[in-house]
Design a protein around this motif. Sequence first.
Motif, short mmCIF file in Angstrom:
data_model
loop_
_atom_site.label_atom_id
_atom_site.label_comp_id
_atom_site.label_asym_id
_atom_site.label_seq_id
_atom_site.Cartn_x
_atom_site.Cartn_y
_atom_site.Cartn_z
N PHE A 304 0.92 -1.32 0.04
CA PHE A 304 -0.19 0.00 -0.13
C PHE A 304 0.80 1.18 0.19
N ALA A 315 -2.42 3.59 5.03
CA ALA A 315 -2.20 2.18 4.94
C ALA A 315 -2.76 1.58 6.21
N LEU A 318 -6.46 1.12 5.96
CA LEU A 318 -6.90 -0.05 4.98
C LEU A 318 -6.92 -1.37 6.01
N MET A 372 -10.87 0.47 -1.88
CA MET A 372 -9.91 -0.53 -1.13
C MET A 372 -10.35 -0.97 0.16
#
Length: 487
Positions: A304, A315, A318, A372
């Motif tokens: 990422f 990141a 996520l 995502m």
Amino acid sequence: MSAPADTRRAPEAPSRDAPHADPRAAAILVAFVMFLSILEATVIATALPDMARDFGVAASELGIGITAYLMVSTAFLPLSSWVALRLGPRRVLTVSVLGFGVASLLCSQSPTLGFFVAARAFQALCSSLMTPVGNLVLLRITPKHRLVEMLAISTTPALIAPVIGPPLGGFLTEAFGWPSIFLINLPLTLVGALLARRLLPRLAPQRLRFDAVGFVLIASALSLLIYGLDRLGAHPDAPTVPLILMGTGSVLAVMAYRWLRRMRHGLVPLDALRHQTFRAISYGPGMLMRIPHMGLALVLPLYFQLAFGLSPGMAGVLLLANNLGDLAVKPFISRILRRVGFRSGLVVGTAMMMAASASVAAFTVAMPVWLMALAMFLIGMARSVPFTGMVSLAFADVEADELPGANVLNAIGNALSAAAGISLGALFLNLPLGDGLASDPLPYRVALLALSGIGTLSVFLFLRLPADAGAKVTGTAPDVTEPPVRA
């Protein structure tokens, strides 16, 4: 692996308060100490450059601190059950948590790299006693039909700590300096010690002989295997020395197994290996399924940040979405497993988990971050059932007097799969693929697909489990009124 001869120890006589202990309280305590241990293993990553500057060494040399932590914590795992039975689990857990705090203080005051590595090794020694000893008590006092529920509570920190560790370490290092990532443990360890004294039942100690030969063989084998895996992942272009280390470690592991089979009171009793479910989860398809999970923990943050140019904070978002997906399903896992059974849950759940993990390779730079995050949330949901089901099934058929050995054997299997996963993730990333730039997404995509492929092999092995595997845990066995498991 053939099942060893039945050489079980005489069961420990429980104290009066053990049968009335609350397994939920023990599960919360195990969750706390597991969170503390895993957080400390991950929070250091973002502080390495500042630490290297203060120690006057290259940042790459700080890797020895991480390797030393992993090696020592794994090598001393075999001692956990023996020490707990010999001295009493409540006393051992209390002292090890306080020792973890003392070691953290020493790490924060380290003037040199050598001092830091020694303090880090002491910290790892204490860590090797914390979670296994807590798990031992939890397994002994929890009725089989509540095992899924309690393990869902106790294993949750394994999802949360790796996510918040790196960003927390970065914030503390930037705001207060790198010693703060260790000083933060001091109040936490005091709370942990108080909880251990208050929540754990008092179980009577046993008089046990110490198997020095068994300990040396096991510790040496694990140290060589883990260090060899670490070196292989770091230097795939120079595999000779890592393969020699791993080969020597494998020989010592076979010698340790044969020694323990012959010993009636060996350091780690092998009786639990007679159960197909335990062998499958600890060293069979369960290990194959855990390997990609640990490998992805290394690959995804780099993927990422370096391939997509996302910030460490984004990141982390996520990865947080991924773990939130897992947590969202946990309240329903007991019901799901009772409905479909362990074998179907593991087969279908693992297939979904690996397919979802492989799909991350299709992410592109043009993909919106919200999409995502949604995909990562769904991927987390896919892994929730197989992971919690696997942890519960490992001890479904294990008898009360087999729990000390089973707890250590399962912890060793987890440590080896973690080392193998991280090593393979690093190995795939270090292969000469693409243009050789860190921003090239090809090595990350190859790593994602390869790790998912390895995990897919476990699906076919899970199919070999009996259809009624784990019936005592799901409550579908003929006798579901089993009293709490205790020695």
